[in-house]
Design a protein around this motif. Sequence first.
Motif, PDB file in Angstrom:
ATOM      1  N   UNK A  89       0.869  -1.182   0.000  1.00 30.04           N
ATOM      2  CA  UNK A  89       0.000   0.000   0.000  1.00 30.04           C
ATOM      3  C   UNK A  89       0.903   1.227   0.000  1.00 30.04           C
ATOM      4  N   UNK A  99       1.118   5.392  -0.072  1.00 32.66           N
ATOM      5  CA  UNK A  99       0.436   6.681   0.083  1.00 32.66           C
ATOM      6  C   UNK A  99       1.493   7.768   0.045  1.00 32.66           C
ATOM      7  N   UNK A 107       8.659   8.747   3.487  1.00 33.92           N
ATOM      8  CA  UNK A 107       8.736   9.954   4.316  1.00 33.92           C
ATOM      9  C   UNK A 107       9.120   9.595   5.738  1.00 33.92           C
ATOM     10  N   UNK A 159       6.647   4.183   7.357  1.00 35.50           N
ATOM     11  CA  UNK A 159       6.701   5.425   6.595  1.00 35.50           C
ATOM     12  C   UNK A 159       7.892   5.514   5.666  1.00 35.50           C
ATOM     13  N   UNK A 160       9.028   5.025   6.116  1.00 30.50           N
ATOM     14  CA  UNK A 160      10.272   5.383   5.447  1.00 30.50           C
ATOM     15  C   UNK A 160      10.647   4.484   4.287  1.00 30.50           C
ATOM     16  N   UNK A 161      10.128   3.248   4.292  1.00 28.10           N
ATOM     17  CA  UNK A 161      10.528   2.296   3.267  1.00 28.10           C
ATOM     18  C   UNK A 161      11.590   1.343   3.781  1.00 28.10           C
ATOM     19  N   UNK A 164       9.911  -1.992   3.994  1.00 29.37           N
ATOM     20  CA  UNK A 164       9.832  -2.682   2.698  1.00 29.37           C
ATOM     21  C   UNK A 164      11.186  -3.282   2.343  1.00 29.37           C
ATOM     22  N   UNK A 200      11.682  -6.371   4.463  1.00 29.97           N
ATOM     23  CA  UNK A 200      10.704  -7.431   4.210  1.00 29.97           C
ATOM     24  C   UNK A 200      10.858  -8.017   2.819  1.00 29.97           C
ATOM     25  N   UNK A 204      -6.954  -0.249   9.452  1.00 28.66           N
ATOM     26  CA  UNK A 204      -6.139   0.623   8.596  1.00 28.66           C
ATOM     27  C   UNK A 204      -6.736   2.027   8.506  1.00 28.66           C
ATOM     28  N   UNK A 248      -3.236   8.116   5.761  1.00 28.40           N
ATOM     29  CA  UNK A 248      -2.636   6.791   5.611  1.00 28.40           C
ATOM     30  C   UNK A 248      -1.135   6.987   5.684  1.00 28.40           C
ATOM     31  N   UNK A 249      -0.465   6.013   6.285  1.00 29.54           N
ATOM     32  CA  UNK A 249       0.989   6.076   6.342  1.00 29.54           C
ATOM     33  C   UNK A 249       1.549   5.768   4.950  1.00 29.54           C
ATOM     34  N   UNK A 250       2.761   6.228   4.620  1.00 29.90           N
ATOM     35  CA  UNK A 250       3.283   6.025   3.270  1.00 29.90           C
ATOM     36  C   UNK A 250       3.286   4.565   2.792  1.00 29.90           C
ATOM     37  N   UNK A 251       3.761   3.647   3.617  1.00 29.71           N
ATOM     38  CA  UNK A 251       3.845   2.261   3.130  1.00 29.71           C
ATOM     39  C   UNK A 251       3.246   1.267   4.110  1.00 29.71           C
ATOM     40  N   UNK A 252       2.459   0.355   3.582  1.00 27.19           N
ATOM     41  CA  UNK A 252       2.031  -0.800   4.364  1.00 27.19           C
ATOM     42  C   UNK A 252       2.335  -2.053   3.556  1.00 27.19           C
ATOM     43  N   UNK A 253       3.045  -2.976   4.167  1.00 28.06           N
ATOM     44  CA  UNK A 253       3.394  -4.230   3.493  1.00 28.06           C
ATOM     45  C   UNK A 253       2.579  -5.364   4.079  1.00 28.06           C
ATOM     46  N   UNK A 254       2.079  -6.236   3.189  1.00 30.10           N
ATOM     47  CA  UNK A 254       1.352  -7.410   3.671  1.00 30.10           C
ATOM     48  C   UNK A 254       1.903  -8.621   2.945  1.00 30.10           C
ATOM     49  N   UNK A 255       2.173  -9.668   3.695  1.00 34.73           N
ATOM     50  CA  UNK A 255       2.649 -10.889   3.058  1.00 34.73           C
ATOM     51  C   UNK A 255       2.043 -12.098   3.743  1.00 34.73           C
TER      52      UNK A 255
END
Lengths: 219, 249, 482
Positions: A188, A190, A194, C229-231, C234, C237, C263, C275-282
């Motif tokens: 996801x 957004x 940041x 947020x930061x990546x 990701x 993960x 969420x 929404x936060x910048x990144x959400x990872x689901x696996x």
Amino acid sequence: MNAREAILERVRTALQAPGSHAARTDGPQPTSAGLPVPTSREEILDLFADRVADYRSVVERTGSGSQAAAVARALSGHGVHRVVVPRGLDDDWVQALTRVGIEVTAEGDISEHALLESVDAVVTTATVGIATTGTIVLDHAGGQGARRLTLVPDLHLIVVRADQVVATVPEAVTRLREAVLAGRPLTWISGPSATSDIELDRVEGVHGPRTLHVLLVEG
Amino acid sequence: MSAVRVALFATCFNDTMWPSTPKAVVTLLERLGCTVEFPRAQTCCGQMFTNTGYAAEAVPLVRSFVDVFGSYDAVVVPSGSCTGSVREQHAGLARRAGDPGLEAAVEAVTPKVHELSEFLVDVLGVTDVGAYFPHRVTYHPTCHSLRMIRVGDRPLRLLRAVRGIDLVDLPAAEECCGFGGTFAMKNADVSIAMGSDKARHVRETGAEVLIAGDNSCLAHIGGLLERQRAGVRTMHLAEVLAATEEDPS
Amino acid sequence: MSRTFVGMPKFQVGARHALADTQLRRNLAHATRTIRAKRGAVVGEVADWEELRVKGAEAKDRVLSNLDTYLVELEARLVEAGATVHWARDAAEANGIVVDLVKATGADEVVKVKSMATVEIELNQALEAAGIAAWETDLAELIVQLGDDLPSHILVPAIHRNRAEVREIFLREMGKVGRPAPEGLTDEPPRLAEAARLHLREKFLRAKVAVSGANFAIAETGTLVVVESEGNGRMCLTLPDTLISVVGIEKLLPTWDDLGVFLQLLPRSSTGERMNPYTSMWTGRTEEDGPQDVHVVLVDNGRTNVLADVVGRQALRCIRCSACLNVCPVYERVGGKAYGSVYPGPIGAVLGPQLRGRQGKLEQSLPYASTLCGACFDVCPVRIELPDLLVHLRTRVVDDHRGGLPSAEALTMRAGAFTLSRADRLEKAQNAATGVGHLLRGRASLGRVPWPLSAWSEARDVPAPPRHTFRQWWAKREGGRG
Ligand code: SF4
């Protein structure tokens, strides 16, 4: 007893504890009535574009006939020299990119993670867009690349189709159920990467792509 | 019209330390046509015991409260936190004591217990109580009034209707003053740090009088203001609402 | 190198230190105020926020009251999806599992995504002891780790540091453990973030093993969710071959659809974003995408103790959003370290004594680290009745001490309760007080007074007792009428 059995046993014992707890029912008075959730297609797409832009992403709207050209123009505009494209991306787009002189690397040619550092950008499609939050979800099927592909390059161009955009988070979750049951990972997104970790000052761009460019394709 | 008969629960703190507050309640309610009774067997709601962890010590006080007030149709309390103690905590204490009779008695009495501003606005249906108070004031909505019994803007509606009053907004009004019962002693450093910020906000308003619905919070903020020689008085809401042109307080 | 929380003094001592640190107080006040305003704005946008809170609480209660069933379901889905599931009764067992898994890969380092559970079990220390370097990759965690410091907030663990301090830490420490900070590094946050990006990039690209937590684990599908947020999440993960996720057994959600509620609740409560910048689901392992060796360690470490307390159980609903910290007036003034664990603020004051037991002085003092102002309940996205839980735990602490030699406080309380249990006794005590009032001839306050009221009067004047109590006045008035 192994740890699994021991924990499950503790849980079962804990749940037999006698007594009950009367939960509170009050809550604070809402300080505002909230924003209405849009219902018409037009409003949903407008809100989506607004909310994506709110994260300081670039948002462009384009007709379905001119997608390939829009993709090529957007990347040229950012001064991209080398782009990586996922398996299953529309061939017209790849050709349009080559035509404007951008070097295209295929996902299959990336063996080492580090090779992704040498490309400037990645182009993908998406699975779902969410208007109220300005979120785009990838399920990493064809056209969206494996997860690392959209992570290492510094610019991510995402092409979202208007029919993929829903109004709310629960609607998106419903749409994504199938992908999850099929075992697909989801990302996801957004806005760009940041952080607010230093004095709560928002800084765009830490580890993920620092630039997010969204192409919303209508019609 | 028959007069509304109300029992005044003065609270042990007000009774002992701030009698002018329950006196003002009597004046005010009688002016509004109520018949006020003060059941002399009343003592304390037990809040300090409950909130410090002495639940067992609080149970007899719950018993005494229902005995004293069980027969009245309305009980008025000039304290948000004591009202909260009765309405939000007595049932739990009764349950903890394993006494179904007491639980039932608590359940019967609690809906009849009203904090002063609730009683005026909801039961009597008045916001203009005919008060006159020609001063610059500010209002601190104490935590238990705001978030435990949720009096909302009732006190402000009552104050706005007072003639001559100059009511100014208190910055960061909803933040706790740091009193917190025994917290003020157990965590005196933090309590004072919080109270100092509250006192600073009060001074920023330029008000002559700080008003609240709880004398304990007022004693804490007032104690700081006084130590700073800030020249701001504290007054309970009841006393402001009781004041008239003929009989200023 | 990394410090731990063991042997922390009781809350008041830590609080006193923190209060004396004016820089810390300024940093905290600024940070909590900023984030409160952001939260207020985005929560205000949601028309059915109160309804969402109820749904969130219900979903968590559903999990908790059938936790055994849901744990078994989650395990089955994970195994079907190619993951290996491990169970750990306590911190030592969890650490042992993770250390063995890392050793089996032959790696001598791991990259980590911010995870409260791994700080709770002190995994980094365990890895270090086994000769494995653990690199924190969240910017704030990196600042804490490089500064050999302790976290002080759930969401922004370096909330107590300002930009100048961060710059100094980066310049001094980065070079010792990897790519040094760029020359001429300024203290502008974008430059500092860039330095972290460069420093960590080489670690991400070379790491063979990652350790994460999970914000949610969905029983129905076996999906794990990490919100960030930061990546860096990701990166961890996705890039390494092996992924080990340490998950508290309370992190479960019953169904995929429940995620739609959480969420919405979590980002708005936590960072104050839509929404936060990144959400990872696996879900276990995915062919040709991401780690192929996937492990999940389900950790109890005191959670079943919390579950066994019918009242206290609701603390396990917590989704670690940190909204309760940000509104807490006590937290705002003393910061996180005084709470002596990775969980500070109101939720820490409630969870600490429940997870770790009430034997320690710190654990006994934590339930009292609150004025019971109620601001935390109002913002909690899963409606944890934090003030009621604090009172509940105070009662536990007091009850633990019954039977032994009573403390001065216990004696005072007993005497007070005795006096107040009957009006005639109260009247006697009042007569003594008004006697003092008469002697003072109407003075309004007493200024400073001796112990035990001295704790009060150090900074606050003490109101003088009045010359008449209310009931004396009433009796006179009634007498006059009759
Ligand atoms: S207790 Fe509630 S508000 Fe506090 S961190 Fe947990 S979920 Fe958030």
